[in-house]
Design a protein around this motif. Sequence first.
Motif, PDB file in Angstrom:
ATOM      1  N   UNK A  53     118.830  76.639  66.914  1.00 16.89           N
ATOM      2  CA  UNK A  53     118.494  77.358  68.138  1.00 16.89           C
ATOM      3  C   UNK A  53     117.054  77.042  68.544  1.00 16.89           C
ATOM      4  N   UNK A  54     116.708  76.858  69.789  1.00 20.63           N
ATOM      5  CA  UNK A  54     117.596  76.836  70.947  1.00 20.63           C
ATOM      6  C   UNK A  54     118.473  75.581  70.987  1.00 20.63           C
ATOM      7  N   UNK A  55     119.474  75.604  71.871  1.00 14.56           N
ATOM      8  CA  UNK A  55     120.378  74.456  71.995  1.00 14.56           C
ATOM      9  C   UNK A  55     119.594  73.241  72.487  1.00 14.56           C
ATOM     10  N   UNK A  56     120.209  72.052  72.366  1.00 15.65           N
ATOM     11  CA  UNK A  56     119.521  70.808  72.757  1.00 15.65           C
ATOM     12  C   UNK A  56     118.996  70.897  74.189  1.00 15.65           C
ATOM     13  N   UNK A  57     117.720  70.540  74.332  1.00 15.77           N
ATOM     14  CA  UNK A  57     117.114  70.603  75.655  1.00 15.77           C
ATOM     15  C   UNK A  57     116.113  69.469  75.801  1.00 15.77           C
ATOM     16  N   UNK A  58     115.707  69.229  77.053  1.00 14.34           N
ATOM     17  CA  UNK A  58     114.670  68.223  77.308  1.00 14.34           C
ATOM     18  C   UNK A  58     113.342  68.774  76.804  1.00 14.34           C
ATOM     19  N   UNK A  59     112.615  67.963  76.027  1.00 10.36           N
ATOM     20  CA  UNK A  59     111.356  68.445  75.436  1.00 10.36           C
ATOM     21  C   UNK A  59     110.299  68.685  76.522  1.00 10.36           C
ATOM     22  N   UNK A  60     110.459  68.020  77.673  1.00 13.12           N
ATOM     23  CA  UNK A  60     109.463  68.127  78.743  1.00 13.12           C
ATOM     24  C   UNK A  60     109.724  69.328  79.660  1.00 13.12           C
ATOM     25  N   UNK A  61     110.934  69.377  80.256  1.00 11.70           N
ATOM     26  CA  UNK A  61     111.202  70.414  81.272  1.00 11.70           C
ATOM     27  C   UNK A  61     112.081  71.540  80.736  1.00 11.70           C
ATOM     28  N   UNK A  62     112.468  71.470  79.448  1.00  9.04           N
ATOM     29  CA  UNK A  62     113.262  72.510  78.782  1.00  9.04           C
ATOM     30  C   UNK A  62     114.661  72.700  79.380  1.00  9.04           C
ATOM     31  N   UNK A  66     123.796  69.579  79.400  1.00  8.04           N
ATOM     32  CA  UNK A  66     125.242  69.772  79.562  1.00  8.04           C
ATOM     33  C   UNK A  66     125.955  69.004  78.470  1.00  8.04           C
ATOM     34  N   UNK A  67     127.257  69.275  78.311  1.00  6.64           N
ATOM     35  CA  UNK A  67     127.985  68.589  77.244  1.00  6.64           C
ATOM     36  C   UNK A  67     127.937  67.080  77.415  1.00  6.64           C
ATOM     37  N   UNK A  68     128.003  66.617  78.676  1.00  8.19           N
ATOM     38  CA  UNK A  68     128.039  65.168  78.879  1.00  8.19           C
ATOM     39  C   UNK A  68     126.664  64.528  78.709  1.00  8.19           C
ATOM     40  N   UNK A  69     125.625  65.348  78.619  1.00 11.13           N
ATOM     41  CA  UNK A  69     124.289  64.791  78.343  1.00 11.13           C
ATOM     42  C   UNK A  69     123.992  64.797  76.851  1.00 11.13           C
TER      43      UNK A  69
END
Length: 266
Positions: A53-62, A66-69
């Motif tokens: 946690x948290x789920x996968x996110x962009x390190x820059x804009x948070x 989505x599943x396809x990303x």
Amino acid sequence: MSALMILREGYPIAFCLMSGILGAILGSFLGVVVERLPARVMAEDAATDSLMYPASHCAQCLHLLNWWENIPLFSWVLLRGRCAHCNTAIPLRLLVTEGLTLLFFALSCWYFPAPQAFLSLWIVWCALLPLTLIDLRHLLLPDAITQPLLWGGLLLSAITGRLPLVDALYGAVAGYLVLWLLYWFFLLLTRREGLGYGDFKLLAALGAWVGWQALPTLVFFAAVCSILFYFCSRRISGELNVIPFGPGLSLAGLTVLILQLSDSGL
Ligand SMILES: [Zn+2]
């Protein structure tokens, strides 16, 4: 084990392909470990991100993915290595981690059809790859990885008997002691710390996987790798005061294990 053996014997190509897919998924998780674990070890508080946690996110804009990303390898190619939201580059090392793990998983069960052989290689890989990447970037070999690797090695030798348990146990103790003695020798002689405690623990863990008899070869090979690495990185980046020993130990440990497995004909 026997169900795995039947599947591997009956459908070798499909089995290795599926193993590769499993490798890519695990590689994606290993990428998360490499990104998040060092901060947790160094911060020592609960405020930093946990592995789940948290789920996968962009390190820059948070931006949450989505599943396809979030599909190993495909998403990186699909997004051309950039965040869909803010266009920041996604580190190439994530793609490399997933790709290498895919290849390693598929190839190891192709060349070593016995489940105990390829499962051993998979376990060792899942510990050594993040250790190598974390040590290269942070000069750190977290206990959270080296300790389970040590217990795993002892346990597997007790269960499968590929390596006599006594050899694995002496391997772990000797692995730790050798580098610990070297550390103190170096410290008393030069008043500088040549090695870290993480290195002792990693060699102890590897000793549990390859046995005490293989330690001299392993340490020699690791030293050669580290010296080569030192000169190569000096040529590329100029001054370099500290060389991590973890990557050399990891490469040497994995190589010795592969040689042992091919010798034993598994
Ligand atoms: Zn972004």
